[in-house]
Design a protein around this motif. Structure first.
Motif, PDB file in Angstrom:
ATOM      1  N   GLU A   1       0.818  -1.212   0.000  1.00 20.59           N
ATOM      2  CA  GLU A   1       0.000   0.000   0.000  1.00 20.59           C
ATOM      3  C   GLU A   1       0.850   1.259   0.000  1.00 20.59           C
ATOM      4  O   GLU A   1       0.568   2.222  -0.722  1.00 20.59           O
ATOM      5  CB  GLU A   1      -0.929  -0.005   1.213  1.00 20.59           C
ATOM      6  CG  GLU A   1      -1.857   1.212   1.265  1.00 20.59           C
ATOM      7  CD  GLU A   1      -2.799   1.167   2.449  1.00 20.59           C
ATOM      8  OE1 GLU A   1      -3.483   2.181   2.694  1.00 20.59           O
ATOM      9  OE2 GLU A   1      -2.843   0.124   3.125  1.00 20.59           O
ATOM     10  N   SER A   2       1.923   1.259   0.789  1.00 17.01           N
ATOM     11  CA  SER A   2       2.773   2.452   0.864  1.00 17.01           C
ATOM     12  C   SER A   2       3.457   2.732  -0.474  1.00 17.01           C
ATOM     13  O   SER A   2       3.650   3.890  -0.850  1.00 17.01           O
ATOM     14  CB  SER A   2       3.825   2.295   1.963  1.00 17.01           C
ATOM     15  OG  SER A   2       4.687   1.197   1.689  1.00 17.01           O
ATOM     16  N   ASP A   3       3.824   1.647  -1.203  1.00 15.46           N
ATOM     17  CA  ASP A   3       4.454   1.822  -2.510  1.00 15.46           C
ATOM     18  C   ASP A   3       3.475   2.441  -3.504  1.00 15.46           C
ATOM     19  O   ASP A   3       3.831   3.329  -4.289  1.00 15.46           O
ATOM     20  CB  ASP A   3       4.948   0.478  -3.049  1.00 15.46           C
ATOM     21  CG  ASP A   3       6.039  -0.127  -2.179  1.00 15.46           C
ATOM     22  OD1 ASP A   3       7.137   0.455  -2.121  1.00 15.46           O
ATOM     23  OD2 ASP A   3       5.776  -1.161  -1.547  1.00 15.46           O
ATOM     24  N   VAL A   4       2.240   1.941  -3.483  1.00 16.07           N
ATOM     25  CA  VAL A   4       1.216   2.464  -4.387  1.00 16.07           C
ATOM     26  C   VAL A   4       0.934   3.932  -4.082  1.00 16.07           C
ATOM     27  O   VAL A   4       0.877   4.774  -4.979  1.00 16.07           O
ATOM     28  CB  VAL A   4      -0.088   1.640  -4.282  1.00 16.07           C
ATOM     29  CG1 VAL A   4      -1.193   2.281  -5.129  1.00 16.07           C
ATOM     30  CG2 VAL A   4       0.148   0.199  -4.723  1.00 16.07           C
ATOM     31  N   VAL A   5       0.790   4.252  -2.789  1.00 15.08           N
ATOM     32  CA  VAL A   5       0.528   5.629  -2.392  1.00 15.08           C
ATOM     33  C   VAL A   5       1.670   6.543  -2.824  1.00 15.08           C
ATOM     34  O   VAL A   5       1.438   7.645  -3.341  1.00 15.08           O
ATOM     35  CB  VAL A   5       0.313   5.721  -0.866  1.00 15.08           C
ATOM     36  CG1 VAL A   5       0.293   7.175  -0.414  1.00 15.08           C
ATOM     37  CG2 VAL A   5      -0.989   5.036  -0.476  1.00 15.08           C
ATOM     38  N   HIS A   6       2.917   6.083  -2.625  1.00 18.12           N
ATOM     39  CA  HIS A   6       4.085   6.877  -3.027  1.00 18.12           C
ATOM     40  C   HIS A   6       4.053   7.136  -4.530  1.00 18.12           C
ATOM     41  O   HIS A   6       4.312   8.255  -4.992  1.00 18.12           O
ATOM     42  CB  HIS A   6       5.368   6.138  -2.633  1.00 18.12           C
ATOM     43  CG  HIS A   6       6.616   6.934  -2.860  1.00 18.12           C
ATOM     44  ND1 HIS A   6       7.876   6.424  -2.610  1.00 18.12           N
ATOM     45  CD2 HIS A   6       6.831   8.195  -3.318  1.00 18.12           C
ATOM     46  CE1 HIS A   6       8.781   7.329  -2.912  1.00 18.12           C
ATOM     47  NE2 HIS A   6       8.170   8.414  -3.343  1.00 18.12           N
ATOM     48  N   GLY A   7       3.735   6.101  -5.304  1.00 15.23           N
ATOM     49  CA  GLY A   7       3.685   6.247  -6.758  1.00 15.23           C
ATOM     50  C   GLY A   7       2.610   7.223  -7.204  1.00 15.23           C
ATOM     51  O   GLY A   7       2.845   8.092  -8.050  1.00 15.23           O
ATOM     52  N   LEU A   8       1.423   7.111  -6.626  1.00 21.99           N
ATOM     53  CA  LEU A   8       0.330   8.003  -6.995  1.00 21.99           C
ATOM     54  C   LEU A   8       0.598   9.431  -6.529  1.00 21.99           C
ATOM     55  O   LEU A   8       0.269  10.396  -7.229  1.00 21.99           O
ATOM     56  CB  LEU A   8      -0.988   7.482  -6.414  1.00 21.99           C
ATOM     57  CG  LEU A   8      -1.438   6.115  -6.943  1.00 21.99           C
ATOM     58  CD1 LEU A   8      -2.710   5.659  -6.238  1.00 21.99           C
ATOM     59  CD2 LEU A   8      -1.661   6.142  -8.459  1.00 21.99           C
ATOM     60  N   ASP A   9       1.222   9.567  -5.362  1.00 20.55           N
ATOM     61  CA  ASP A   9       1.559  10.896  -4.860  1.00 20.55           C
ATOM     62  C   ASP A   9       2.596  11.590  -5.744  1.00 20.55           C
ATOM     63  O   ASP A   9       2.670  12.824  -5.772  1.00 20.55           O
ATOM     64  CB  ASP A   9       2.096  10.818  -3.425  1.00 20.55           C
ATOM     65  CG  ASP A   9       0.983  10.663  -2.400  1.00 20.55           C
ATOM     66  OD1 ASP A   9      -0.200  10.849  -2.771  1.00 20.55           O
ATOM     67  OD2 ASP A   9       1.284  10.345  -1.233  1.00 20.55           O
ATOM     68  N   SER A  10       3.395  10.812  -6.449  1.00 18.30           N
ATOM     69  CA  SER A  10       4.409  11.404  -7.329  1.00 18.30           C
ATOM     70  C   SER A  10       3.798  11.941  -8.623  1.00 18.30           C
ATOM     71  O   SER A  10       4.476  12.604  -9.402  1.00 18.30           O
ATOM     72  CB  SER A  10       5.486  10.368  -7.669  1.00 18.30           C
ATOM     73  OG  SER A  10       4.987   9.388  -8.566  1.00 18.30           O
ATOM     74  N   GLY A  11       2.520  11.633  -8.835  1.00 24.27           N
ATOM     75  CA  GLY A  11       1.845  12.129 -10.037  1.00 24.27           C
ATOM     76  C   GLY A  11       1.465  11.043 -11.020  1.00 24.27           C
ATOM     77  O   GLY A  11       0.932  11.344 -12.089  1.00 24.27           O
ATOM     78  N   ALA A  12       1.733   9.777 -10.684  1.00 23.52           N
ATOM     79  CA  ALA A  12       1.366   8.672 -11.580  1.00 23.52           C
ATOM     80  C   ALA A  12      -0.150   8.541 -11.659  1.00 23.52           C
ATOM     81  O   ALA A  12      -0.863   8.820 -10.696  1.00 23.52           O
ATOM     82  CB  ALA A  12       1.985   7.369 -11.097  1.00 23.52           C
ATOM     83  N   ASN A  13      -0.625   8.098 -12.808  1.00 27.20           N
ATOM     84  CA  ASN A  13      -2.062   7.891 -12.992  1.00 27.20           C
ATOM     85  C   ASN A  13      -2.511   6.496 -12.591  1.00 27.20           C
ATOM     86  O   ASN A  13      -3.676   6.294 -12.229  1.00 27.20           O
ATOM     87  CB  ASN A  13      -2.435   8.119 -14.467  1.00 27.20           C
ATOM     88  CG  ASN A  13      -2.127   9.520 -14.929  1.00 27.20           C
ATOM     89  OD1 ASN A  13      -1.004   9.815 -15.322  1.00 27.20           O
ATOM     90  ND2 ASN A  13      -3.116  10.398 -14.885  1.00 27.20           N
ATOM     91  N   ASP A  14      -1.586   5.538 -12.678  1.00 33.47           N
ATOM     92  CA  ASP A  14      -1.942   4.160 -12.349  1.00 33.47           C
ATOM     93  C   ASP A  14      -0.673   3.431 -11.933  1.00 33.47           C
ATOM     94  O   ASP A  14       0.447   3.922 -12.129  1.00 33.47           O
ATOM     95  CB  ASP A  14      -2.594   3.478 -13.561  1.00 33.47           C
ATOM     96  CG  ASP A  14      -3.505   2.330 -13.186  1.00 33.47           C
ATOM     97  OD1 ASP A  14      -3.464   1.889 -12.015  1.00 33.47           O
ATOM     98  OD2 ASP A  14      -4.250   1.841 -14.063  1.00 33.47           O
ATOM     99  N   TYR A  15      -0.857   2.228 -11.385  1.00 34.77           N
ATOM    100  CA  TYR A  15       0.247   1.494 -10.764  1.00 34.77           C
ATOM    101  C   TYR A  15       0.014   0.015 -11.018  1.00 34.77           C
ATOM    102  O   TYR A  15      -1.021  -0.517 -10.631  1.00 34.77           O
ATOM    103  CB  TYR A  15       0.218   1.784  -9.256  1.00 34.77           C
ATOM    104  CG  TYR A  15       1.531   1.709  -8.540  1.00 34.77           C
ATOM    105  CD1 TYR A  15       1.939   0.540  -7.919  1.00 34.77           C
ATOM    106  CD2 TYR A  15       2.353   2.827  -8.447  1.00 34.77           C
ATOM    107  CE1 TYR A  15       3.137   0.483  -7.219  1.00 34.77           C
ATOM    108  CE2 TYR A  15       3.547   2.791  -7.749  1.00 34.77           C
ATOM    109  CZ  TYR A  15       3.939   1.614  -7.140  1.00 34.77           C
ATOM    110  OH  TYR A  15       5.117   1.576  -6.455  1.00 34.77           O
ATOM    111  N   ILE A  16       0.943  -0.669 -11.681  1.00 35.24           N
ATOM    112  CA  ILE A  16       0.794  -2.090 -11.988  1.00 35.24           C
ATOM    113  C   ILE A  16       1.991  -2.863 -11.452  1.00 35.24           C
ATOM    114  O   ILE A  16       3.146  -2.495 -11.699  1.00 35.24           O
ATOM    115  CB  ILE A  16       0.653  -2.330 -13.506  1.00 35.24           C
ATOM    116  CG1 ILE A  16      -0.644  -1.693 -14.014  1.00 35.24           C
ATOM    117  CG2 ILE A  16       0.672  -3.813 -13.834  1.00 35.24           C
ATOM    118  CD1 ILE A  16      -0.916  -1.963 -15.477  1.00 35.24           C
ATOM    119  N   ALA A  17       1.715  -3.939 -10.723  1.00 39.62           N
ATOM    120  CA  ALA A  17       2.775  -4.756 -10.144  1.00 39.62           C
ATOM    121  C   ALA A  17       3.274  -5.791 -11.161  1.00 39.62           C
ATOM    122  O   ALA A  17       2.518  -6.285 -11.993  1.00 39.62           O
ATOM    123  CB  ALA A  17       2.268  -5.455  -8.890  1.00 39.62           C
TER     124      ALA A  17
END
Length: 234
Positions: free
Chosen positions: A91-107
């Protein structure tokens, strides 16, 4: 068929990068440009002649964190969709990615069909935004600004609201013919006082602005039953 959408793949794993590029381009829907590092990605994005409609961005790059690169791109005003690729999906990784301005996050490992679906979804959203930019022949079309720019001649052409609506709808038709009545309905809305003559007048004026030879249209083409946009015309 609509013009292929250029996508930048920023991934240091050469095998994965090649696989993603192959899958993205297999149907002609996308064009793939590759970068193996943040520095190479920045160089490609900084090229004034290049344009990317979306970025697939790995978090773990050899010369930095992809999330930091994403944040930097946002600060520079680059607003195309960014989809982060990562081996960490907490969860923290996803939040960090979205907070950086990313629109989506795929593992990782990446499901290519899911990735394609997410890219398409993000592009649909982007195309409706004020940041949307389309390539039509020699022009860069910015619907939100009602502007067509011809980089080769450094020429800007102002469009009316209706001209912008016509170009935008025909672009979305993907090179298919749009009947006159449908175009009237989509651009003007339901109005019994508007006739096809009104549409033809706007088409004529639009051609005067964007066609090299308005008497022999190459971009905005009349077909049996309507009009279509030839986005690949020189």
């Amino acid at each position: 068929m609509a013009q292929s959408r250029p996508i930048l793949i920023v991934e240091d794993d050469a095998a994965l990068r090649a696989t993603l590029a192959e899958q993205l381009t297999s149907e002609g829907e996308f064009l793939a440009e590759e970068a193996e590092s943040a520095a190479e990605a920045e160089a490609k994005l900084g090229d004034g002649s290049a344009r990317f409609d979306a970025i697939l961005l790995d978090v773990g790059l050899p010369d930095g964190d992809g999330r930091d690169l994403c944040a930097k791109l946002r600060r520079e005003g680059k607003n195309m969709p960014v989809i982060m690729l990562t081996g960490a999906n907490g969860e923290s990784d996803v939040v960090h990615g979205l907070d950086s301005g990313a629109n989506d996050y795929i593992a990782k490992p990446v499901s290519v069909p899911e990735l394609l679906a997410r890219v398409r979804a993000q592009l649909r959203t982007y195309d409706e935004s004020v940041d949307a930019v389309f390539s039509i022949g020699p022009y860069v079309f910015r619907p939100s600004a009602k502007l067509v720019h011809e980089p080769g001649r450094n020429r800007k052409i102002r469009l009316t609201s209706k001209e912008t609506g016509i170009l935008k709808f025909l672009f979305r038709a993907g090179g298919q013919t749009t009947p006159r009545e449908q175009l009237l309905h989509e651009v003007w809305g339901y109005n019994s006082g508007v006739t096809t003559h009104t549409l033809e007048t706007h088409i004529y004026r639009l051609r005067q602005k964007i066609e090299p030879d308005p008497n022999t249209p190459a971009l905005l083409v009349t077909t049996k039953g309507g009009y279509k946009l030839n986005v690949t015309a020189a």
